[in-house]
Scaffold this active site. Structure first.
Site, PDB file in Angstrom:
ATOM      1  N   ASN A 149       0.808  -1.216   0.000  1.00 41.07           N
ATOM      2  CA  ASN A 149       0.000   0.000   0.000  1.00 41.07           C
ATOM      3  C   ASN A 149       0.845   1.273   0.000  1.00 41.07           C
ATOM      4  OD1 ASN A 149       0.327  -1.452   2.590  1.00 41.07           O
ATOM      5  ND2 ASN A 149      -0.385   0.467   3.487  1.00 41.07           N
ATOM      6  N   GLN A 177      -4.879  -3.963  -2.332  1.00 37.20           N
ATOM      7  CA  GLN A 177      -4.390  -2.862  -3.170  1.00 37.20           C
ATOM      8  C   GLN A 177      -4.331  -3.228  -4.645  1.00 37.20           C
ATOM      9  OE1 GLN A 177      -3.961   0.232  -2.434  1.00 37.20           O
ATOM     10  NE2 GLN A 177      -4.101   0.147  -0.208  1.00 37.20           N
ATOM     11  N   HIS A 199     -13.904  -0.520  -0.777  1.00 36.19           N
ATOM     12  CA  HIS A 199     -13.661   0.938  -0.803  1.00 36.19           C
ATOM     13  C   HIS A 199     -12.369   1.318  -1.517  1.00 36.19           C
ATOM     14  CE1 HIS A 199     -10.703   1.688   2.571  1.00 36.19           C
ATOM     15  NE2 HIS A 199     -11.148   0.522   3.002  1.00 36.19           N
ATOM     16  N   THR A 234     -26.126 -11.097   9.801  1.00 30.78           N
ATOM     17  CA  THR A 234     -27.010 -10.707   8.695  1.00 30.78           C
ATOM     18  C   THR A 234     -26.204  -9.997   7.615  1.00 30.78           C
ATOM     19  OG1 THR A 234     -28.797 -10.452  10.264  1.00 30.78           O
ATOM     20  CG2 THR A 234     -29.102  -9.389   8.128  1.00 30.78           C
ATOM     21  N   CYS A 321      -3.400   4.894   7.807  1.00 26.19           N
ATOM     22  CA  CYS A 321      -3.806   4.410   9.131  1.00 26.19           C
ATOM     23  C   CYS A 321      -2.779   4.750  10.201  1.00 26.19           C
ATOM     24  CB  CYS A 321      -4.018   2.894   9.111  1.00 26.19           C
ATOM     25  SG  CYS A 321      -4.738   2.262   7.605  1.00 26.19           S
TER      26      CYS A 321
HETATM   27  N1  PMP Z   1      -4.717  -4.586   3.591  1.00 26.77           N
HETATM   28  C1  PMP Z   1      -4.178  -3.587   2.853  1.00 26.77           C
HETATM   29  C2  PMP Z   1      -2.980  -3.875   2.003  1.00 26.77           C
HETATM   30  C3  PMP Z   1      -4.744  -2.308   2.885  1.00 26.77           C
HETATM   31  O1  PMP Z   1      -4.200  -1.326   2.160  1.00 26.77           O
HETATM   32  C4  PMP Z   1      -5.886  -2.078   3.711  1.00 26.77           C
HETATM   33  C5  PMP Z   1      -6.533  -0.716   3.768  1.00 26.77           C
HETATM   34  N2  PMP Z   1      -5.687   0.341   4.074  1.00 26.77           N
HETATM   35  C6  PMP Z   1      -6.393  -3.144   4.457  1.00 26.77           C
HETATM   36  C7  PMP Z   1      -5.796  -4.372   4.366  1.00 26.77           C
HETATM   37  C8  PMP Z   1      -7.610  -2.978   5.342  1.00 26.77           C
HETATM   38  O2  PMP Z   1      -8.756  -2.915   4.563  1.00 26.77           O
HETATM   39  P1  PMP Z   1     -10.205  -2.548   5.197  1.00 26.77           P
HETATM   40  O3  PMP Z   1     -10.208  -1.062   5.312  1.00 26.77           O
HETATM   41  O4  PMP Z   1     -11.196  -3.028   4.205  1.00 26.77           O
HETATM   42  O5  PMP Z   1     -10.318  -3.272   6.476  1.00 26.77           O
END
Ligand code: PMP
Length: 382
Positions: A149, A177, A199, A234, A321
């Site tokens: 990422n 990614q 997303h 659900t 993050c």
């Molecule tokens: N794995 C990778 C490589 C990501 O880039 C991300 C999102 N930043 C995630 C996992 C987590 O994804 P989610 O937001 O759907 O939990």
């Protein structure tokens, strides 16, 4: 605004929002209910699952909807490990996995599982020779990301699949990614399980999937009747329909990848021409099409991001993050980049909405703004 943070998240496509709204307002019944509206919801769910399977090249029975990639990753690692033989109590993770995934790795060690990390080379690619040495008869699972990422570097999934399977282990790939940015087909992908998140490709947040190869045993981590007993709760039908719609909208992924590669290369060439002290990481290895990871000389990333903000440019310092603290990226550290350089890391991640005009605009406004700062920083350097 020039949005260059598509690796963090993407805007839901208007058609996705429309499809979700129609489910929220007109098809809100529980897909497990026996009455008419429930059966309508079930039909919508079945259709969305078929669409996902068709676009991603898998069987409908191989799709497990989750709340996103984090949950899919947990289900894969914990579920596959729980189903593995007791003689196999070791798991391999990539050392540059997503920060949340590495936390999961650490949580396993406290549960008596041995976790080893596969190192990367200085160019950001996986150290395949080191990975080969870590394979063995006690190995249950290898968990590796398809594309990083931060750097965008692609991991050698086919080779790792071969090595893992030769050792009698399974391979889980976090393709969060990659899916949406490069062509993907589960049927000829070597992995046994693949995580994805809507997303990242203009779908909604809070929904994703684990693709689990048919016949591979995996123990449910949330017990319930849904998803063939593999993930209870659900179903998030609006989210699932949003995910399926976003996948259909992807269309010709290769063509879009070529467009973004061209834009990314123009951005990098323009920046290094105007600001020769710019250093771009992982430039010579296979990467995601729109990802550029760089530092502007010795400028600290918060200074750069602040200035970009004044121009209406949204970029990121590596993993979104973990952008609160001034700690060096674990990805750059794993590549052997010293902290003082890593603390300048800026990530531009383009997407489907990125235009050539935006790149031209950035190239005409960013260098004049940063050049004096870079000169000043250079003059005061020890
Ligand atoms: N794995 C990778 C490589 C990501 O880039 C991300 C999102 N930043 C995630 C996992 C987590 O994804 P989610 O937001 O759907 O939990």
């Amino acid at each position: 605004m020039i949005y260059l943070d598509h690796n963090a998240t993407t805007a839901p496509a208007p058609a996705v929002v429309e499809a979700m709204l129609s489910v929220l307002t007109g098809c809100w019944a529980n897909a497990s209910s026996q009455h008419g509206p429930g059966q309508d919801a079930k039909r919508v769910l079945v259709k969305a699952r078929a669409t996902v399977a068709q676009v991603l090249g898998c069987k409908t029975a191989e799709v497990i909807f989750t709340s996103g990639a984090t949950e899919a990753n947990h289900l894969a690692v914990r579920g596959l490990l729980a189903a593995a033989r007791l003689t196999r109590r070791r798991v391999l993770f990539g050392s540059i996995e997503h920060a949340g995934h590495l936390k999961l790795a650490r949580s396993l060690t406290t549960a008596g599982v041995q976790v080893d990390l596969m190192p990367v080379l200085a160019d950001g690619t996986l150290d395949l020779a080191a990975a080969a040495r870590l394979m063995g008869p006690d190995l249950a699972l290898v968990s590796l990301m398809a594309a990083n990422n931060e750097t965008g570097v692609l991991m050698p999934v086919a080779q790792v699949a071969e090595m893992a399977h030769a050792a009698g282990a399974l391979l889980h790939v976090d393709a969060t990614q990659l899916i949406g940015k490069l062509p993907f087909n589960f049927a000829d992908y070597g992995a046994d399980a693949v995580s994805l998140s809507a997303h990242k490709f203009h779908g909604p947040k809070g929904v994703g999937a684990l693709l689990l190869r048919q016949g591979v045993p995996c123990v449910a981590q949330t017990i319930g009747i849904q998803e063939r007993g593999r993930r209870g709760g659900t179903e998030n039908l609006p989210g699932i329909v949003g995910l399926a719609t976003a996948l259909v909208l992807l269309g010709d992924v290769s063509q879009e990848a070529a467009r973004q590669t061209h834009l990314r290369n123009a951005l990098e060439a323009g920046l290094t021409r105007a600001l020769p002290e710019t250093h771009i990481w992982c430039q010579s290895v296979p990467r995601l099409p729109g990802t550029s990871y760089l530092r502007f000389g010795r400028l600290a990333v918060d200074v750069v991001l602040q200035r970009l903000e004044t121009l209406g440019i949204a970029a990121s310092s590596g993993a979104a993050c973990s952008s609160e603290g001034a700690t060096a990226s674990h990805v750059l550290s794993a590549m052997g980049v010293p902290d003082d350089q890593a603390l300048g890391a800026v990530r531009f991640s383009m997407g489907r909405t990125t235009t050539q005009g935006e790149v031209i605009s950035l190239l005409s406004t960013v260098p004049p703004l940063l050049e004096p700062l870079m000169r000043e920083e250079f003059a005061t350097a020890p």
